[in-house]
Design an enzyme around this catalytic site. Sequence first.
Site, PDB file in Angstrom:
ATOM      1  N   LYS A 186       1.117 -49.524 -28.944  1.00  0.00           N
ATOM      2  CA  LYS A 186      -0.106 -48.743 -28.774  1.00  0.00           C
ATOM      3  C   LYS A 186      -0.709 -48.898 -27.369  1.00  0.00           C
ATOM      4  O   LYS A 186      -0.237 -49.700 -26.574  1.00  0.00           O
ATOM      5  CB  LYS A 186      -1.130 -49.153 -29.849  1.00  0.00           C
ATOM      6  CG  LYS A 186      -0.651 -48.807 -31.261  1.00  0.00           C
ATOM      7  CD  LYS A 186      -0.480 -47.310 -31.450  1.00  0.00           C
ATOM      8  CE  LYS A 186      -0.364 -46.886 -32.896  1.00  0.00           C
ATOM      9  NZ  LYS A 186       0.962 -47.064 -33.493  1.00  0.00           N
TER      10      LYS A 186
HETATM   11  C1  LIG Z   1      -1.766 -42.559 -36.803  1.00  0.00           C
HETATM   12  C2  LIG Z   1      -1.564 -43.980 -37.233  1.00  0.00           C
HETATM   13  N1  LIG Z   1      -2.371 -44.489 -38.180  1.00  0.00           N
HETATM   14  C3  LIG Z   1      -2.240 -45.760 -38.593  1.00  0.00           C
HETATM   15  C4  LIG Z   1      -1.286 -46.589 -38.061  1.00  0.00           C
HETATM   16  C5  LIG Z   1      -1.161 -47.981 -38.560  1.00  0.00           C
HETATM   17  O1  LIG Z   1      -1.388 -48.892 -37.531  1.00  0.00           O
HETATM   18  P1  LIG Z   1      -0.996 -50.432 -37.693  1.00  0.00           P
HETATM   19  O2  LIG Z   1       0.467 -50.549 -37.420  1.00  0.00           O
HETATM   20  O3  LIG Z   1      -1.833 -51.138 -36.665  1.00  0.00           O
HETATM   21  O4  LIG Z   1      -1.348 -50.825 -39.063  1.00  0.00           O
HETATM   22  C6  LIG Z   1      -0.425 -46.114 -37.074  1.00  0.00           C
HETATM   23  C7  LIG Z   1       0.607 -46.982 -36.512  1.00  0.00           C
HETATM   24  O5  LIG Z   1       1.620 -46.580 -36.021  1.00  0.00           O
HETATM   25  C8  LIG Z   1      -0.570 -44.762 -36.646  1.00  0.00           C
HETATM   26  O6  LIG Z   1       0.237 -44.278 -35.699  1.00  0.00           O
END
Ligand SMILES: Cc1ncc(COP(=O)(O)O)c(C=O)c1O
Length: 390
Positions: A186
């Site tokens: 990210k």
């Molecule tokens: C649009 C979106 N929402 C939620 C998430 C979930 O993030 P995390 O991996 O920090 O739980 C991601 C992760 O790739 C994402 O791209």
Amino acid sequence: MTNPFLVFGAPAIGEAEIAEVEACLRSGWLGTGPRVARLEQAFAAWQGLYSEQVAAVNSCTAALHLALLAAKLPPGSEVITTPLTFCATVNAIIHAGLTPVLADIDPVTQNIDPAAIAAAITPKTRAILPVHFAGRACDMNAIMALAKAHDLVVIEDCAHAVETSWRGKKAGTFGDFGCFSFYATKNMTTGEGGMIIGQDKAMIARAKVLALHGMSKDAWYRFGDKGYQHYQVVEAGFKYNMMDLQAAIGIHQLAKIEQHWQRREAIWQRYMQAFVDLPVDLPAPPAANSRHAYHLFAIGVDVRQAGISRDDFLAAMNQQKVGVGVHYLSLAGHPYYQARFGWQPEQYPHAMRAGQRTVSLPLSPGLSDGDVERVIQAVGASLSGNKVRY
Ligand SMILES: Cc1ncc(COP(=O)(O)O)c(C=O)c1O
């Protein structure tokens, strides 16, 4: 010397992050403590919020789950979201005991289409969960107007959108909650990690308690330099807290957020220039008076237009040692959701089409100019016979 494989989404980690992690390891305190508090304060300042309006957690998935719980929606309530997102968005809705309802995307912006949201609202709808896809802001004026008209909670999935703003206001600060991801790929990373921000300090306080087993006091409070303190369990919570070890990385990632954004913007512009004559779809320009976070640079590859299928293109890029991604196949195409909710991809044709064509190219701020040219050459070579522009 042969080129190494260009890892998709490799983070840009500097000496400051490494030194802070080392200092954390040497400090004797790895768990949630002073470094998490520092990251929360810095993130609140970045968002223009009070530190009581933010809570660091161990993922965006956790942030979404907690936001949905903190909103206290009646069990089974419908939550409208986009089919073009990571599965975590919908899984969080399910785990909160709620029912996900999909509304198709706008084919140009690839964000959830407010008209499709309006059409999906039923008497059971209680919330909208827009995703600022690829770092491009959703039309928050239209979404907030719908929320107001139908008395709906808004939870913004800002996993791609730390730097995003819409008409001068930051993504995550329109709705009741904003949920951020600090996963390794990210815009800022803590390895794994996330942040929940909210308008209502009491709801964020509850989210913090839920993030740590439902305990009234966190571990730093219990074992820290003020001496041992008792705690009480006030809810059946979860184990969603961020560690100081993670925050040690995040503090320095956040400090470099503008610098990294500028590098990604330069790479984005270089790609736009290089690919202008290629038979592929390019990302739409950012909306006026908004800020794009440039999280994903995705092109659309279709065999009828490009002479190569999307999946063959992915393989060709990999063969040239360039890592690529797919963000995302429409959620309506996955067997679990089909079996449970009866979703079919054809119900959301724009998300289906995007999911069939999309390819994300490397956009990490850590890419050298040479790496960027390697990506450009690999794209040109994969689309055999089509020349990139230099
Ligand atoms: C649009 C979106 N929402 C939620 C998430 C979930 O993030 P995390 O991996 O920090 O739980 C991601 C992760 O790739 C994402 O791209």
